[in-house]
Enzyme design. Sequence first.
Site, PDB file in Angstrom:
ATOM      1  N   HIS A 254       0.820  -1.210   0.000  1.00 21.68           N
ATOM      2  CA  HIS A 254       0.000   0.000   0.000  1.00 21.68           C
ATOM      3  C   HIS A 254       0.858   1.265   0.000  1.00 21.68           C
ATOM      4  O   HIS A 254       0.688   2.142  -0.846  1.00 21.68           O
ATOM      5  CB  HIS A 254      -0.928  -0.005   1.215  1.00 21.68           C
ATOM      6  CG  HIS A 254      -1.791   1.214   1.298  1.00 21.68           C
ATOM      7  ND1 HIS A 254      -2.857   1.426   0.463  1.00 21.68           N
ATOM      8  CD2 HIS A 254      -1.725   2.306   2.108  1.00 21.68           C
ATOM      9  CE1 HIS A 254      -3.432   2.585   0.757  1.00 21.68           C
ATOM     10  NE2 HIS A 254      -2.753   3.144   1.750  1.00 21.68           N
ATOM     11  N   HIS A 269       3.398   6.108  -2.158  1.00 16.61           N
ATOM     12  CA  HIS A 269       4.056   7.288  -1.612  1.00 16.61           C
ATOM     13  C   HIS A 269       5.571   7.243  -1.748  1.00 16.61           C
ATOM     14  O   HIS A 269       6.271   7.906  -0.979  1.00 16.61           O
ATOM     15  CB  HIS A 269       3.694   7.453  -0.131  1.00 16.61           C
ATOM     16  CG  HIS A 269       2.236   7.666   0.116  1.00 16.61           C
ATOM     17  ND1 HIS A 269       1.615   8.876  -0.099  1.00 16.61           N
ATOM     18  CD2 HIS A 269       1.266   6.812   0.527  1.00 16.61           C
ATOM     19  CE1 HIS A 269       0.332   8.760   0.189  1.00 16.61           C
ATOM     20  NE2 HIS A 269       0.096   7.524   0.565  1.00 16.61           N
ATOM     21  N   LYS A 312      -4.381   9.436  -9.144  1.00 16.71           N
ATOM     22  CA  LYS A 312      -4.121   9.781  -7.742  1.00 16.71           C
ATOM     23  C   LYS A 312      -4.316  11.291  -7.646  1.00 16.71           C
ATOM     24  O   LYS A 312      -3.488  12.077  -8.114  1.00 16.71           O
ATOM     25  CB  LYS A 312      -2.693   9.393  -7.357  1.00 16.71           C
ATOM     26  CG  LYS A 312      -2.318   9.739  -5.919  1.00 16.71           C
ATOM     27  CD  LYS A 312      -2.912   8.764  -4.924  1.00 16.71           C
ATOM     28  CE  LYS A 312      -2.333   8.991  -3.522  1.00 16.71           C
ATOM     29  NZ  LYS A 312      -2.895   8.054  -2.532  1.00 16.71           N
TER      30      LYS A 312
END
Length: 341
Positions: A254, A269, A312
């Site tokens: 994730h 990220h 995103k």
Amino acid sequence: MKTWILLLTAGIACSMASDTAEDTEETETGPPDSAGLYTDADSCKGRCHERYNREDECHCNTKCEKHRNCCEDYHVHCSKDGRLKDTASRPAHSSEEFSSSHSSITNEELLSISEQLYKSDVNRARKSDISINPQHLSSSAETRAKEDHAPEPLYTYVNEKLFSKPTYASFIRLLDNYQRMTGRGEAVSAEERKEQENFLREVMKTELMKTLYSFLHKKKRYSTQEEFVSDLDKMWFGLYSRGNSEGDSSGFEHVFSGEVKKGKVSGFHNWIRFYLLEKQGLVDYYGHNYDGPWTSYPDVLGMQFSWDGYVKEVGSAFIGCSPEFEFGLYTLCFIARPGKM
């Protein structure tokens, strides 16, 4: 460099970028979705009374009923004040397993150890190693429009000699171990398991992770390094559910590799992952909503992009840090402030 403040600034900036007029005064704000390693984005299980985060698909705070954005099981797991209704609503890996009370590690201690981790990051990129082209600064309205305002790639140069360093190399080998769609169970092969173990070995050789372990050992969180590594393995590589399938996600997938849930990019990220996919033409940079004011690495960039067609809207990443810096700092946050990253 006040690293803890840097981390909070990145999270707050990303949340602020997508605030609406309705949410600005009426709801709490919180950092981006790199938190919640053991919670389902569609459920309030283990999330009661968490701070508002615009990126969440549904909410479990005290004002979600007013704004009609509660998760469907809000009343099952949370009482009217938004707190835990019963012990069954705690996540499988609860704060009791990895951490004790909030007060046992003070904010001052968090600031101090975070700065120590920053100083220990000898593998981070130097200014000459990376060149980026942030281009368009997007407004909140432009972010929601999901349009490409940056005709050029984000990265104009990366010194790929960085990737030959052991922690970088072992990190990169993990990135192709996942299928990005939630709802489809992950199958971990013996080779992939060895790659996970190798990454943990390599990061634990670094002064940064030794510094983190020493701090947590002194705080009586872990009695041995073996115990610490075992928890790292569970919290980052242990499988859990984000969709309709058991074991379709992990903390590492994730946060660092990225996922697609309900047609949107979730997590993702990491600057190295972004660079490698952009180089392959699989990521299209749309622009940024926040650029950290620092002149050296790591820096912070809040950005918008599409990943092979999936958008995103608001994401953030440390640019130029080593894998062990992010891994260590996020681990510290999860252990010290579970659910508050």
